[in-house]
Design an enzyme around this catalytic site. Structure first.
Site, mmCIF file in Angstrom:
data_model
loop_
_atom_site.group_PDB
_atom_site.id
_atom_site.type_symbol
_atom_site.label_atom_id
_atom_site.label_comp_id
_atom_site.label_asym_id
_atom_site.label_seq_id
_atom_site.Cartn_x
_atom_site.Cartn_y
_atom_site.Cartn_z
ATOM 1 N N GLU A 157 3.488 -19.553 8.017
ATOM 2 C CA GLU A 157 3.524 -18.615 6.880
ATOM 3 C C GLU A 157 2.158 -18.127 6.421
ATOM 4 O O GLU A 157 1.867 -18.119 5.222
ATOM 5 C CB GLU A 157 4.280 -19.277 5.709
ATOM 6 C CG GLU A 157 5.692 -19.670 6.095
ATOM 7 C CD GLU A 157 6.454 -20.399 4.990
ATOM 8 O OE1 GLU A 157 5.904 -20.583 3.898
ATOM 9 O OE2 GLU A 157 7.615 -20.773 5.243
ATOM 10 N N ASN A 176 4.617 -19.838 13.151
ATOM 11 C CA ASN A 176 5.953 -19.801 12.552
ATOM 12 C C ASN A 176 5.923 -19.037 11.224
ATOM 13 O O ASN A 176 5.029 -19.256 10.404
ATOM 14 C CB ASN A 176 6.410 -21.251 12.296
ATOM 15 C CG ASN A 176 7.860 -21.399 11.919
ATOM 16 O OD1 ASN A 176 8.741 -20.924 12.650
ATOM 17 N ND2 ASN A 176 8.130 -22.064 10.798
ATOM 18 N N GLU A 183 14.496 -21.769 11.714
ATOM 19 C CA GLU A 183 15.021 -22.259 10.426
ATOM 20 C C GLU A 183 16.234 -21.447 9.998
ATOM 21 O O GLU A 183 16.403 -21.108 8.821
ATOM 22 C CB GLU A 183 13.932 -22.189 9.332
ATOM 23 C CG GLU A 183 12.652 -22.925 9.698
ATOM 24 C CD GLU A 183 11.589 -22.908 8.614
ATOM 25 O OE1 GLU A 183 11.896 -22.562 7.459
ATOM 26 O OE2 GLU A 183 10.438 -23.249 8.932
HETATM 27 O O1 G3I Z 1 10.184 -35.747 -2.734
HETATM 28 C C1 G3I Z 1 10.320 -35.265 -4.071
HETATM 29 C C2 G3I Z 1 11.037 -36.255 -4.928
HETATM 30 O O2 G3I Z 1 10.256 -37.428 -5.012
HETATM 31 C C3 G3I Z 1 11.281 -35.652 -6.297
HETATM 32 O O3 G3I Z 1 12.036 -36.518 -7.074
HETATM 33 C C4 G3I Z 1 12.013 -34.321 -6.189
HETATM 34 C C5 G3I Z 1 12.189 -33.639 -7.530
HETATM 35 O O4 G3I Z 1 12.173 -32.244 -7.392
HETATM 36 O O5 G3I Z 1 11.266 -33.486 -5.358
HETATM 37 C C6 G3I Z 1 11.106 -33.984 -4.046
HETATM 38 O O6 G3I Z 1 10.368 -33.051 -3.265
HETATM 39 C C7 G3I Z 1 11.071 -31.906 -2.901
HETATM 40 C C8 G3I Z 1 11.118 -31.839 -1.372
HETATM 41 O O7 G3I Z 1 11.713 -30.625 -0.965
HETATM 42 C C9 G3I Z 1 11.917 -32.995 -0.769
HETATM 43 O O8 G3I Z 1 13.248 -32.930 -1.180
HETATM 44 C C10 G3I Z 1 10.346 -30.704 -3.445
HETATM 45 O O9 G3I Z 1 10.434 -30.683 -4.861
HETATM 46 C C11 G3I Z 1 10.922 -29.444 -2.878
HETATM 47 O O10 G3I Z 1 10.079 -28.355 -3.262
HETATM 48 C C12 G3I Z 1 10.964 -29.521 -1.371
HETATM 49 O O11 G3I Z 1 11.553 -28.324 -0.910
HETATM 50 C C13 G3I Z 1 11.362 -28.064 0.474
HETATM 51 C C14 G3I Z 1 10.593 -26.767 0.624
HETATM 52 O O12 G3I Z 1 10.473 -26.461 2.013
HETATM 53 C C15 G3I Z 1 9.204 -26.858 0.031
HETATM 54 O O13 G3I Z 1 8.438 -25.748 0.347
HETATM 55 C C16 G3I Z 1 12.711 -27.936 1.132
HETATM 56 O O14 G3I Z 1 13.359 -29.222 1.133
HETATM 57 C C17 G3I Z 1 12.580 -27.459 2.569
HETATM 58 O O15 G3I Z 1 13.846 -27.134 3.099
HETATM 59 C C18 G3I Z 1 11.733 -26.200 2.598
HETATM 60 O O16 G3I Z 1 11.570 -25.800 3.928
HETATM 61 C C19 G3I Z 1 10.817 -24.603 4.133
HETATM 62 C C20 G3I Z 1 10.054 -24.773 5.430
HETATM 63 O O17 G3I Z 1 9.261 -25.946 5.400
HETATM 64 C C21 G3I Z 1 9.182 -23.559 5.695
HETATM 65 N N1 G3I Z 1 9.968 -22.344 5.670
HETATM 66 C C22 G3I Z 1 10.795 -22.141 4.476
HETATM 67 C C23 G3I Z 1 11.696 -23.339 4.248
HETATM 68 C C24 G3I Z 1 12.613 -23.109 3.062
HETATM 69 O O18 G3I Z 1 11.900 -22.994 1.884
#
Ligand code: G3I
Length: 305
Positions: free
Chosen positions: A127, A169, A235
């Site tokens: 990105e 990517n 994805e």
């Molecule tokens: O691990 C913490 C946890 O300790 C906490 O309690 C909780 C409360 O919000 O947050 C948890 O972290 C979260 C993490 O996912 C794990 O679940 C983050 O807040 C959350 O922002 C994070 O989101 C991820 C996101 O990337 C972050 O940018 C998504 O799961 C994941 O599917 C998403 O994946 C991205 C790819 O890497 C790149 N392309 C886009 C795609 C979708 O956004």
């Protein structure tokens, strides 16, 4: 083939999913995972914040759990993601200049080295381009270390794991006419011309009403492939439901199968309830793990393609 992975394998391709370490204990989830998929991507566990929570202190436990599980049932790994402006650990977020550049390169080197020989393809850089019509690089602390940060990351990854395919990517790079797609294309073309080590381009392909599946998607895939790189759908998720959603999944699969160098497709989660999208039903299994119409159209397309 009677499963997504087996059907994809008939044409030498893979069918993968994002995997979350904290769901591996869920029986429904892990049963579908082992049955259907032959490629895994760690949804969050290989990112910079997860793997290097404090500088030079590496933490691979959750990521290793995913690698070990996926290898147990015979799936390979895509690595995601070595260098990215998002999900950086706090210590890196406010760094800049030479110290950030060196920290990024050290991160790429250490993580790629840790997984050397176990990763089919790495998302080396994720990105890095801006949304909208500018075709510019995204402003970020990494970009501000110099425009050559991307190629520096690719060179470091190649040195650390010479056998992994190295991918760029991104999202919203699906429509061939978009400035962002053209900008990524020109970067890959430039890298190929100057022998910067790059082997593949990942199209994330998060499709929704704001960024729908484009009718020229196949042109985008084949145009990147014509640069001499593999292309992968990395994805995939598609907003919607029922027949409309099923038809779009079918179109995406058919487009990949039509391009020899489209080597595989990964969906971004297993059940709708596993999706990063808070609401919506973008995946192939419903919240109870039942196959949706989109599952059947995807399987049929893989089999007839
Ligand atoms: O691990 C913490 C946890 O300790 C906490 O309690 C909780 C409360 O919000 O947050 C948890 O972290 C979260 C993490 O996912 C794990 O679940 C983050 O807040 C959350 O922002 C994070 O989101 C991820 C996101 O990337 C972050 O940018 C998504 O799961 C994941 O599917 C998403 O994946 C991205 C790819 O890497 C790149 N392309 C886009 C795609 C979708 O956004």
């Amino acid at each position: 083939g009677t499963t997504l992975g087996a059907a994809a394998a008939e044409s030498g391709r893979y069918f993968g999913t994002a995997v979350a370490a904290n769901r591996l204990g869920d029986n429904t989830y892990s049963t579908i995972l082992a049955r259907e998929f032959n490629m895994c991507t760690a949804e969050n566990e290989m990112k910079w914040d997860a793997t290097e929570p404090s500088q030079n202190n590496f933490s691979y436990g959750s990521a290793d759990n995913i690698v070990n599980r996926c290898n147990q049932f015979g799936a390979r790994m895509r690595g995601h993601a070595l260098a990215w402006h998002s999900q950086q650990p706090g210590w890196a977020q406010n760094m800049s200049g030479t110290s950030l550049r060196n920290a990024m390169l050290n991160h790429v080197t250490q993580v790629a080295n840790h997984y050397r020989g176990r990763i089919y393809a790495w998302d080396v850089v994720n990105e890095a381009f801006a949304d909208g019509g500018s075709g510019a690089r995204r402003d970020s602390n990494l970009q501000r270390t110099g425009n050559d940060w991307i190629e520096a990351a690719f060179r470091a990854a190649r040195a650390a794991d010479p056998n992994a395919k190295l991918c760029y990517n991104d999202y919203n790079t699906d429509n061939w006419n978009d400035a962002k797609t053209q900008a990524v294309y020109r970067m890959v073309q430039d890298f190929r011309n100057r022998s910067v080590p790059i082997d593949c381009v990942g199209l994330q392909s998060h499709f929704n009403s704001g960024s729908p599946y484009p009718s020229n998607y196949r042109t985008t895939l084949s145009s990147f492939a014509a640069l001499g790189v593999d292309v992968q759908i990395t994805e995939l998720d598609i907003e919607g439901s029922g027949t409309t959603q099923a038809n779009t999944y079918r179109n995406v699969v058919n487009d990949c199968l039509a391009v020899a160098r489209c080597t595989g497709i990964t969906v971004w989660g297993i059940r709708d309830s596993d999706s990063w999208r808070a609401s919506g039903t973008p995946l192939l299994f419903d919240g109870s793990g039942n196959k949706k119409a989109a599952y059947q159209s995807t399987l049929d397309a893989l089999n007839t393609g």
